[in-house]
Enzyme design. Structure first.
Site, mmCIF file in Angstrom:
data_model
loop_
_atom_site.group_PDB
_atom_site.id
_atom_site.type_symbol
_atom_site.label_atom_id
_atom_site.label_comp_id
_atom_site.label_asym_id
_atom_site.label_seq_id
_atom_site.Cartn_x
_atom_site.Cartn_y
_atom_site.Cartn_z
ATOM 1 N N ASN A 91 0.828 -1.200 0.000
ATOM 2 C CA ASN A 91 0.000 0.000 0.000
ATOM 3 C C ASN A 91 0.868 1.259 0.000
ATOM 4 O OD1 ASN A 91 -1.872 2.005 0.365
ATOM 5 N ND2 ASN A 91 -2.881 1.070 2.101
ATOM 6 N N ASP A 92 1.557 1.491 1.104
ATOM 7 C CA ASP A 92 2.323 2.733 1.208
ATOM 8 C C ASP A 92 3.434 2.826 0.174
ATOM 9 O OD1 ASP A 92 0.712 3.509 3.262
ATOM 10 O OD2 ASP A 92 1.992 2.637 4.810
#
Lengths: 462, 98
Positions: free
Chosen positions: A388-389
């Site tokens: 995600n990040d």
């Protein structure tokens, strides 16, 4: 120096050389396994010649300790799952730190009154540092292990007074250190140092969140080496100094790589629990477009080149073998498949690489962020699995974002992006991800392994 | 003089460590960490004298504990590193594909 001492010291030189050659061979996947073996030979040599030492008169306790420790280590090494490697490494970090602490304690306990009064200050200073670093490493690693294995909440634990508590620890350590070094004959200062070190490691790590664990593990790895090196300084043992520092340097380099990959300073990571939560600067506008696994298959079937970006979610879902199978099917279908691995993907440096290696993905197909970003437009499909990040465009676009400035894999520049995710929530760091709202992004919701398996079934039916 | 000599070793070993590890590729960072865990089990060498010497009971007990702890790192570290490195394979080696 008598003959035996000379033999021992010469053998230590050879052992140190073997460790160095071992580390050198570790710099390429082809020779790495041999390097590990050479390093183990060095260890065997160092241990065997030490047993010749005339100070050693009884071997019972040595054998007892070795059998207990060796059996536990062997059992762990054989049974640990590859996805659980971060836990294993924290555990080993912790035992390494504790070993140095206990060795420091044993050295202190073995000093008679005369030694305590006449030994040089240098010895007591190094002894104190050994206990300190060893203790912090041990309790810090236990907390890291607890967070990684889910036995402790992985969120950063912060309460009012934590900052004051930490400062109090540092002051107390300075005071206790002064009294121990000036009056080592009173053992109370030594025991206080042990208690303070253990307590400091606990509070320092518990206030750091799970997403920052790669940095913490690398740093504790370094500490465990430093503790061995200072134990070597205290006991005047050169092989401990040299090898401890090799480990210390290794951990520090990894720590700095991790920090750079997140565009943060080490201080920022260590004190992250104290930072005020950032208010979301801009609201992300847009709609999430969901795609069924069957439809994802049609896109993948037509794709010429595919890039896979794995993250911690792949480890959680144990999806690496399914990913490998999908890769084979796509390659048989004529597409090329690459993997892009961000330096902080997963919970420790190199975590994803090991998982993919376990699933038989050749290491030549694993690329770093710098390699894939310039040719991102050439990829027809980017499949983001449980990451995600590390693919979050907010790092580039949104000045207010907590991860603004972090170098990311620019998946959004590819023609199509598939995001395999359990739900459309914010990631581990709690940061919104604008990637999910991009026009070329399709969310394939559900367990990553199930999703990939249903795509695989579609391929099989063709 | 002894201290100066020890500090010389510190300086050189630290420099050598940085030079060696800088060249390890990202792919091998996890095995590097477990491998350095194994190497930091070198504390075992220091613990041997404490466990086998004719010191007081406390020293012997602590020495034995240190031997056990360091042995976990040595045996567990080298073993698990070998297990991991055995998985890293080159492209298109016969028999790799399932």
């Amino acid at each position: 120096m008598n003959t035996i001492e000379t033999i021992i010291n010469l053998s230590y030189v050879v052992a140190a050389a073997l460790f160095i050659i071992g580390l050198k061979l570790l710099s390429h996947p082809d020779t790495a396994r041999k390097g590990n073996f050479v390093s183990a030979l060095g260890m065997l040599l160092a241990v065997l010649v030490t047993l010749l030492d005339q100070q050693i008169i009884s071997y019972h306790y040595i054998a007892l300790g070795f059998v207990i420790g060796g059996a536990f280590g062997a059992w762990k090494a054989r049974t640990i799952q590859m996805t659980a490697m971060p836990e294993m490494v924290s555990l080993l970090n912790g035992f390494g730190g504790l070993a140095s602490l206990v060795l420091g304690w044993a050295t202190f306990a073995g000093m008679d009154l005369l030694t305590l009064q006449t030994e040089s200050t240098f010895v007591f200073v190094t002894l104190f540092i050994t206990v300190l670093v060893g203790g912090v490493t041990f309790s810090g690693s236990v907390v890291a292990w607890g967070k990684l294995s889910g036995k402790l909440k992985s969120k950063a634990l912060v309460f009012t007074g934590l900052r004051e508590l930490s400062i109090l620890h540092l002051v107390a350590i300075a005071v206790v250190g002064y009294f121990f070094v000036t009056a080592p004959a009173a053992p109370v200062w030594f025991y206080l140092a042990i208690v303070l070190a253990l307590s400091l490691g606990l509070w320092a790590t518990i206030s750091i969140g799970g997403a920052d664990m790669p940095v913490v593990i690398a740093l504790l790895n370094s500490y465990s080496g430093m503790a061995a090196a200072t134990a070597g300084l205290a006991t005047g043992n050169t092989i401990l100094i040299v090898t401890g520092l090799l480990v210390g340097a290794s951990g520090l380099i990894l720590t700095s790589i991790m920090c750079k990959a997140m565009n943060r300073s080490l201080v920022n990571v260590l004190l992250s629990g104290f930072a005020k939560p950032v208010e979301a600067g801009e609201k992300i506008e847009g709609e999430i477009k969901v795609l069924a696994a069957q439809d994802a298959f049609y896109v993948l079937e037509a794709a010429q080149s595919v890039l896979v970006v794995p993250g911690y979610g792949m480890a959680v879902a144990q999806a690496q073998h399914a990913v490998r199978e999908l890769q084979s099917l796509m390659e048989a279908n004529g597409s090329t498949v690459d993997y892009a691995i961000h330096a902080v993907a997963g919970r420790m440096p190199g975590h994803m690489n090991v998982l993919l290696a376990e699933a038989d993905v050749p290491y030549e197909q694993l690329y770093e962020m710098e390699d894939v970003n310039p040719r991102m437009e050439n990829y027809d499909v980017v499949i983001v699995i449980g990451a995600n990040d590390v693919v979050n465009p907010a790092a580039k676009e949104m000045k207010g974002s907590p991860i603004y400035g972090m170098p990311v894999i620019e998946a959004y520049r590819a023609k199509t992006v598939f995001v395999l995710k359990r739900s459309a929530d914010a990631g581990f760091a709690g940061v919104d991800n604008p990637l999910f709202f991009k026009d070329n992004t399709r969310m394939v919701l559900g367990d990553a392994k199930d999703t990939i398996n249903s795509i695989i079934r579609e391929f099989a039916e063709v | 003089m002894e201290i100066i000599y020890l500090l010389f070793i510190v300086l050189l070993a630290a420099y050598l460590g940085f030079e060696l590890i800088r060249k390890v590729p990202a792919t091998l960072h996890t095995p590097l960490m477990s491998g350095s865990n194994a190497i930091s089990g070198i504390t075992l060498v220091g613990a041997l004298a404490a466990a086998g010497g004719d010191d007081n009971l406390l020293t012997t007990i602590l020495g034995t504990a240190a031997v056990a702890l360091a042995s976990i790192n040595v045996v567990g570290g080298y073993w698990v590193t070998d297990r991991m490195l055995g998985m890293f394979k080159k492209k298109d080696k016969p028999g790799v594909r399932k």
